[in-house]
Design a protein around this motif. Sequence first.
Motif, PDB file in Angstrom:
ATOM      1  N   GLY A   8      16.657 -13.599  54.095  1.00 52.59           N
ATOM      2  CA  GLY A   8      15.447 -12.786  54.236  1.00 52.59           C
ATOM      3  C   GLY A   8      14.204 -13.540  53.803  1.00 52.59           C
ATOM      4  N   GLY A   9      14.355 -14.839  53.586  1.00 53.37           N
ATOM      5  CA  GLY A   9      13.217 -15.620  53.117  1.00 53.37           C
ATOM      6  C   GLY A   9      13.052 -15.543  51.604  1.00 53.37           C
ATOM      7  N   THR A  10      13.848 -14.689  50.956  1.00 56.04           N
ATOM      8  CA  THR A  10      13.794 -14.592  49.498  1.00 56.04           C
ATOM      9  C   THR A  10      14.953 -15.404  48.912  1.00 56.04           C
ATOM     10  OG1 THR A  10      15.142 -12.616  49.600  1.00 56.04           O
ATOM     11  CG2 THR A  10      12.776 -12.288  49.551  1.00 56.04           C
ATOM     12  N   SER A  11      15.054 -15.445  47.584  1.00 53.46           N
ATOM     13  CA  SER A  11      16.084 -16.291  46.983  1.00 53.46           C
ATOM     14  C   SER A  11      17.492 -15.730  47.184  1.00 53.46           C
ATOM     15  CB  SER A  11      15.795 -16.494  45.503  1.00 53.46           C
ATOM     16  OG  SER A  11      15.697 -15.245  44.887  1.00 53.46           O
ATOM     17  N   ASP A  35       7.961 -13.310  44.984  1.00 50.55           N
ATOM     18  CA  ASP A  35       8.680 -13.527  46.246  1.00 50.55           C
ATOM     19  C   ASP A  35       7.770 -13.572  47.466  1.00 50.55           C
ATOM     20  OD1 ASP A  35      11.262 -14.131  45.962  1.00 50.55           O
ATOM     21  OD2 ASP A  35      12.053 -12.108  46.202  1.00 50.55           O
ATOM     22  N   ILE A  86       9.948 -14.901  62.794  1.00 48.77           N
ATOM     23  CA  ILE A  86       9.274 -14.646  61.513  1.00 48.77           C
ATOM     24  C   ILE A  86       8.732 -13.217  61.532  1.00 48.77           C
ATOM     25  CG2 ILE A  86       7.333 -15.309  60.050  1.00 48.77           C
ATOM     26  CD1 ILE A  86       7.670 -18.140  61.149  1.00 48.77           C
ATOM     27  N   LEU A 119      15.102 -17.001  56.948  1.00 43.35           N
ATOM     28  CA  LEU A 119      15.010 -15.782  57.760  1.00 43.35           C
ATOM     29  C   LEU A 119      15.914 -15.819  58.984  1.00 43.35           C
ATOM     30  CD1 LEU A 119      11.178 -15.274  57.756  1.00 43.35           C
ATOM     31  CD2 LEU A 119      12.850 -13.590  57.062  1.00 43.35           C
ATOM     32  N   ASN A 120      16.161 -17.020  59.492  1.00 48.01           N
ATOM     33  CA  ASN A 120      16.933 -17.148  60.730  1.00 48.01           C
ATOM     34  C   ASN A 120      18.416 -17.413  60.483  1.00 48.01           C
ATOM     35  OD1 ASN A 120      14.719 -17.149  62.876  1.00 48.01           O
ATOM     36  ND2 ASN A 120      13.968 -18.555  61.319  1.00 48.01           N
ATOM     37  N   GLU A 175       7.168 -19.035  45.334  1.00 50.24           N
ATOM     38  CA  GLU A 175       8.141 -17.957  45.507  1.00 50.24           C
ATOM     39  C   GLU A 175       8.943 -17.668  44.244  1.00 50.24           C
ATOM     40  OE1 GLU A 175      12.074 -20.247  47.017  1.00 50.24           O
ATOM     41  OE2 GLU A 175      11.154 -18.790  48.330  1.00 50.24           O
ATOM     42  N   PHE A 233       7.426 -19.463  55.435  1.00 47.95           N
ATOM     43  CA  PHE A 233       8.231 -18.713  56.393  1.00 47.95           C
ATOM     44  C   PHE A 233       9.645 -19.261  56.551  1.00 47.95           C
ATOM     45  CE2 PHE A 233       3.786 -18.964  57.970  1.00 47.95           C
ATOM     46  CZ  PHE A 233       3.394 -17.744  57.449  1.00 47.95           C
ATOM     47  N   LYS A 284       5.799 -11.154  56.650  1.00 47.91           N
ATOM     48  CA  LYS A 284       5.611 -12.489  56.026  1.00 47.91           C
ATOM     49  C   LYS A 284       4.217 -13.019  56.349  1.00 47.91           C
ATOM     50  CE  LYS A 284       9.392 -13.839  53.945  1.00 47.91           C
ATOM     51  NZ  LYS A 284       9.441 -14.546  52.673  1.00 47.91           N
TER      52      LYS A 284
END
Lengths: 170, 280
Positions: free
Chosen positions: B211-214, A36, A134, B191-192, A32, B145, A138
Motif C-alpha cells: 500500500g506504499g506504507t511500511s 506515512d 498510483i 503499491l503495485n 515516511e 509513490f 498519494k
Amino acid sequence: MAKINILDKIYTTGPLILLYYLSISEVDANLENLLDIFSINLQIIIIYFWIIKRPSLMGTGHIFVAGLINDVVMGFPLGISSLSYLLVCFVGNYVRNKSVNTTLASDWFTFFIALIFSNLLFFALINNFSDLAIPFSKIGYNTFFTLFLFPIFWFLFKIYQMSFIGGHDA
Amino acid sequence: MSVSRDDFSIAFRSALLQRGASQKFSILSLIIIAVIIFFLDVYGFAVVKTARGVINDLVYRVSYLASTPTRMFPSLNSEIASHFNLKKENEELKKVIEKYKALELNLEYLTNENQNLKKVLNAENISNVSNIILAKVLVDRNSPFLKSIIVNKGSKEGIEKGMPVTKDNNLVGRVVETNYLSSRVLLLNDLNSRIPVTLDADNSQAILSGGGTSKPKLDYLPEDYNFTGEVNVFASGKDGIFNSGTPIGKTTIDGEVDLFVDPNQLSFVTVILKKNEEKF
C-alpha cells in the motif's frame, strides 16, 4: 575580479546544481518513517520559484534533462517527470509575462495552479499509459504537503537570491 | 474585451514559444520531445529499451557516486580538515589524530560490511552458489509513490524479470526491470506489489498487497476470517514466481503484515535465479 566572477557563477548555478542533485542522488524529501503520508516534490518548488524570479538561471533544457534523470532513478516511464516539470515552467512563464510585481501570496496561489496541472498530468499519464498504478490519495497528499511547505522554501530561496544573486526579480 | 483576449493569447504564446537569453529551447519543443519519448518508452520500442538500459546503468552509477558524500562524510570531512592544518606543528598532530580517526571509521565501515556479507552468506546457506546471486543495493531512494531498490547485478549475471529477491531467506520483492549491469527490485510494500501467500495457522490463502506504507495488507481472505496477531505469513508459490514456503512476515491484528525484513534497511540482497525446467 576573476575570483568574484567565478564565485558569481557558482552562486548563479546553485539552484540548477540543487535540482540535478535532488534528481540524481538518494537524498529525498520523503519522510515516511516519521509520517506515512508525508512526501513533497522539492524539484517543482525549485523550478517554479526560479522560473518566476530568475528564468535565466533555470534553462528549460536542464529542466528537461533533470526530469529524465528523475524518471530513471525513480523507475517511472521516461519523459513523464520532464512533462510535469515543463508544465510548471509554462505556468511560471505565463504568470511572469502577465504580472508586474509578485508577492508571496500571489506566488503561492499561482504555484497551486501549476502544481495541480502538473500532478494531474502525472497522475493521468501514469495510470492510463503505464503498468504502474498510483492512487489519487498519494498524489493528493504530495500536492498538499508541497503546497503547504512552499512558503518556507520561498523564503529560503528569497534569502539566497538576495544574498548571492541580487535582489531584483527578472 | 478583445484587448484582454489579445493579452491572454500574447502571454500564452510567449510562455510557450519564447526563448530567453539562456533558454536554448522553447517549452513547446521540449514538451513535444518529452511526449514522443514517453510514448516510445511506454509502448516498448526496442531502440528505446536498449537506450533506457544504457541510461539506467549510467545514471544508477552516478546516483551511487552522488550519494557517496552522505555515506562517507565523516572520513572526507576529517581529510579536508587535516589538509588545512599543515603549517603548525600542534595542528599537524591534530591532523595525524584526525587521520587515524578517519581510518578507524573506514575500518569500522569495512568491518561492518564484511560482517554483513558473512551474515548474508550464512543465513542464505548458499550451498549451490550457481542458483543464487548476491547483490549490493546501489540506490534505495524511496519515491513518494514507488518502493523499489536498484541492485548492482543485471542481465550480465543472468538476472531476469520476475526473479524473487530475498534477504536472510526472507522474501524482499521481485525483479521488475533488468539492465546489463543493474536491476530494479519491486519491494513487497510497493503499491503495485501483489503476492499470493499462505497463513500458517489454518493454511488460509490470501493476497499480500502493498500500500506504499511500511506494512502491506492481506486481501481476499476467507469471509469469516478473524485476524489474530503473530501468525506467520509465507509465499504460497501459486504464481509460479516465488518458492512456496518463503517466509515474509507476521500478521498484526489490523490485517497488516509486519515484514521480517525492513524494506528501508537493505544493503545486500540475494536474487534467486529461476531453475531450468526439466524437459520430459
